[in-house]
Design a protein around this motif. Structure first.
Motif, PDB file in Angstrom:
ATOM      1  N   LYS A   4      -4.164  11.614 -13.859  1.00  0.00           N
ATOM      2  CA  LYS A   4      -5.371  11.504 -13.029  1.00  0.00           C
ATOM      3  C   LYS A   4      -5.795  10.046 -12.918  1.00  0.00           C
ATOM      4  CE  LYS A   4     -10.129  13.166 -12.618  1.00  0.00           C
ATOM      5  NZ  LYS A   4     -10.614  11.906 -12.151  1.00  0.00           N
ATOM      6  N   GLU A   5      -5.777   9.313 -14.017  1.00  0.00           N
ATOM      7  CA  GLU A   5      -6.148   7.892 -13.992  1.00  0.00           C
ATOM      8  C   GLU A   5      -5.179   7.101 -13.115  1.00  0.00           C
ATOM      9  OE1 GLU A   5      -8.054   7.931 -18.505  1.00  0.00           O
ATOM     10  OE2 GLU A   5      -6.285   6.711 -18.097  1.00  0.00           O
ATOM     11  N   LYS A   6      -3.892   7.409 -13.245  1.00  0.00           N
ATOM     12  CA  LYS A   6      -2.897   6.705 -12.428  1.00  0.00           C
ATOM     13  C   LYS A   6      -3.108   7.007 -10.942  1.00  0.00           C
ATOM     14  CE  LYS A   6       1.997   5.583 -12.236  1.00  0.00           C
ATOM     15  NZ  LYS A   6       3.318   5.759 -12.826  1.00  0.00           N
ATOM     16  N   ALA A  30       0.835  -1.205   0.000  1.00  0.00           N
ATOM     17  CA  ALA A  30       0.000   0.000   0.000  1.00  0.00           C
ATOM     18  C   ALA A  30       0.865   1.248   0.000  1.00  0.00           C
ATOM     19  CB  ALA A  30      -0.933  -0.006   1.205  1.00  0.00           C
ATOM     20  N   ASN A  31       1.976   1.236   0.753  1.00  0.00           N
ATOM     21  CA  ASN A  31       2.889   2.387   0.767  1.00  0.00           C
ATOM     22  C   ASN A  31       3.519   2.597  -0.607  1.00  0.00           C
ATOM     23  OD1 ASN A  31       2.485   3.112   3.410  1.00  0.00           O
ATOM     24  ND2 ASN A  31       4.126   1.821   4.192  1.00  0.00           N
ATOM     25  N   GLU A  32       3.892   1.494  -1.271  1.00  0.00           N
ATOM     26  CA  GLU A  32       4.468   1.617  -2.612  1.00  0.00           C
ATOM     27  C   GLU A  32       3.455   2.221  -3.581  1.00  0.00           C
ATOM     28  OE1 GLU A  32       5.812  -2.293  -3.667  1.00  0.00           O
ATOM     29  OE2 GLU A  32       7.349  -2.316  -2.117  1.00  0.00           O
ATOM     30  N   ILE A  33       2.216   1.761  -3.478  1.00  0.00           N
ATOM     31  CA  ILE A  33       1.159   2.284  -4.349  1.00  0.00           C
ATOM     32  C   ILE A  33       0.931   3.765  -4.050  1.00  0.00           C
ATOM     33  CG2 ILE A  33      -1.303   2.127  -4.877  1.00  0.00           C
ATOM     34  CD1 ILE A  33      -1.027  -0.915  -4.337  1.00  0.00           C
ATOM     35  N   TYR A  34       0.939   4.121  -2.770  1.00  0.00           N
ATOM     36  CA  TYR A  34       0.764   5.516  -2.383  1.00  0.00           C
ATOM     37  C   TYR A  34       1.890   6.368  -2.970  1.00  0.00           C
ATOM     38  CZ  TYR A  34       0.570   9.720   0.444  1.00  0.00           C
ATOM     39  OH  TYR A  34       0.520  11.026   0.848  1.00  0.00           O
ATOM     40  N   ASN A  35       3.133   5.869  -2.893  1.00  0.00           N
ATOM     41  CA  ASN A  35       4.267   6.605  -3.461  1.00  0.00           C
ATOM     42  C   ASN A  35       4.106   6.780  -4.967  1.00  0.00           C
ATOM     43  OD1 ASN A  35       5.485   6.908  -0.979  1.00  0.00           O
ATOM     44  ND2 ASN A  35       6.738   5.082  -1.171  1.00  0.00           N
ATOM     45  N   ALA A  62       2.591  10.233  -9.658  1.00  0.00           N
ATOM     46  CA  ALA A  62       1.610  10.601 -10.676  1.00  0.00           C
ATOM     47  C   ALA A  62       1.063  11.999 -10.407  1.00  0.00           C
ATOM     48  CB  ALA A  62       0.480   9.566 -10.718  1.00  0.00           C
ATOM     49  N   ASN A  63       0.856  12.309  -9.153  1.00  0.00           N
ATOM     50  CA  ASN A  63       0.373  13.639  -8.785  1.00  0.00           C
ATOM     51  C   ASN A  63       1.405  14.708  -9.150  1.00  0.00           C
ATOM     52  OD1 ASN A  63      -1.588  15.347  -7.692  1.00  0.00           O
ATOM     53  ND2 ASN A  63      -0.557  15.394  -5.723  1.00  0.00           N
ATOM     54  N   ASP A  64       2.695  14.403  -8.934  1.00  0.00           N
ATOM     55  CA  ASP A  64       3.760  15.330  -9.326  1.00  0.00           C
ATOM     56  C   ASP A  64       3.736  15.567 -10.841  1.00  0.00           C
ATOM     57  OD1 ASP A  64       4.557  15.550  -6.707  1.00  0.00           O
ATOM     58  OD2 ASP A  64       6.251  14.149  -6.912  1.00  0.00           O
ATOM     59  N   ILE A  65       3.560  14.489 -11.605  1.00  0.00           N
ATOM     60  CA  ILE A  65       3.483  14.611 -13.078  1.00  0.00           C
ATOM     61  C   ILE A  65       2.294  15.493 -13.451  1.00  0.00           C
ATOM     62  CG2 ILE A  65       3.012  13.336 -15.209  1.00  0.00           C
ATOM     63  CD1 ILE A  65       4.553  10.974 -13.931  1.00  0.00           C
ATOM     64  N   TYR A  66       1.196  15.259 -12.799  1.00  0.00           N
ATOM     65  CA  TYR A  66       0.005  16.058 -13.063  1.00  0.00           C
ATOM     66  C   TYR A  66       0.262  17.536 -12.774  1.00  0.00           C
ATOM     67  CZ  TYR A  66      -4.781  17.788 -12.675  1.00  0.00           C
ATOM     68  OH  TYR A  66      -5.930  18.503 -12.824  1.00  0.00           O
ATOM     69  N   SER A  80      -4.737   5.182  -5.860  1.00  0.00           N
ATOM     70  CA  SER A  80      -5.526   5.438  -4.652  1.00  0.00           C
ATOM     71  C   SER A  80      -6.406   4.237  -4.328  1.00  0.00           C
ATOM     72  CB  SER A  80      -6.377   6.687  -4.848  1.00  0.00           C
ATOM     73  OG  SER A  80      -7.181   6.913  -3.733  1.00  0.00           O
ATOM     74  N   GLN A  81      -7.036   3.678  -5.343  1.00  0.00           N
ATOM     75  CA  GLN A  81      -7.892   2.500  -5.127  1.00  0.00           C
ATOM     76  C   GLN A  81      -7.058   1.322  -4.649  1.00  0.00           C
ATOM     77  OE1 GLN A  81     -11.147   2.379  -5.084  1.00  0.00           O
ATOM     78  NE2 GLN A  81     -11.112   0.238  -4.519  1.00  0.00           N
ATOM     79  N   GLN A  82      -5.899   1.108  -5.261  1.00  0.00           N
ATOM     80  CA  GLN A  82      -5.025   0.009  -4.844  1.00  0.00           C
ATOM     81  C   GLN A  82      -4.545   0.222  -3.409  1.00  0.00           C
ATOM     82  OE1 GLN A  82      -1.981  -0.079  -7.833  1.00  0.00           O
ATOM     83  NE2 GLN A  82      -3.174  -1.349  -9.221  1.00  0.00           N
TER      84      GLN A  82
END
Length: 161
Positions: free
Chosen positions: A105-107, A53-58, A63-67, A112-114
């Motif tokens: 956004k999709e990523k 979960a931490n890896e997915i959050y990272n 992805a948020n940085d790219i956005y 987030s879901q993962q």
């Protein structure tokens, strides 16, 4: 008193459910006056869902940085609206930025879901471990109580003889 390995083997043989989990539920030691010692118990490690979960959050943060970068680029592109050549370049850049923004956004949404699922699974595993530890404690205490009762009966029988 029974050897601890005999007690462990007995518990595994008689208290394992259909999924192969050791079920130590409903052990009752309310009437036991002694201490219950559970030192040195070991169990197989579960998969570390919280680490995943931490890896997915990272990943979602990346992805948020790219956005955010695409938004900054979009702001810069908004300032280049002079002339036809610049307008065409702007339109192409805007399309690329919009595509990048949508992908980011999709990523983020997927990550987030993962992360939510990973955290939920971690909590479920933690609850199972907690329940198993409590059940093990109760079974061990019950076995100890039974062993003490057998020992007391043996001592009484020995005195009678």
């Amino acid at each position: 008193m029974k050897d601890i390995n005999e007690i462990r083997d007995y518990l595994i043989k008689h208290r394992t459910d259909k999924y192969g989990n050791l079920d130590l539920s409903d052990l009752d030691f309310k009437d036991f006056d002694g201490q219950i010692m559970l030192y040195g118990m070991e169990a197989k490690e579960i998969n570390n869902s919280s680490q995943k979960a931490n890896e997915i959050y990272n990943q979602s943060q990346e992805a948020n940085d790219i956005y955010n970068q695409s938004q900054e680029a979009k702001d810069i592109d908004n300032s280049f609206q002079e002339g036809d050549n610049i307008s065409n370049a702007y339109q192409k850049a805007k399309e690329k930025i919009d595509n990048t923004s949508q992908k980011a956004k999709e990523k983020i949404d997927n990550s987030s879901q993962q992360a939510k699922e990973g955290i939920y699974n971690s909590c479920q595993e933690a609850d199972k471990i907690s329940n198993s530890r409590q059940e093990a404690k109760e079974n061990i205490d019950n076995s100890s109580q039974q062993a003490n009762a057998i020992d007391n009966t043996f001592q009484k029988a020995k005195q009678i003889i």
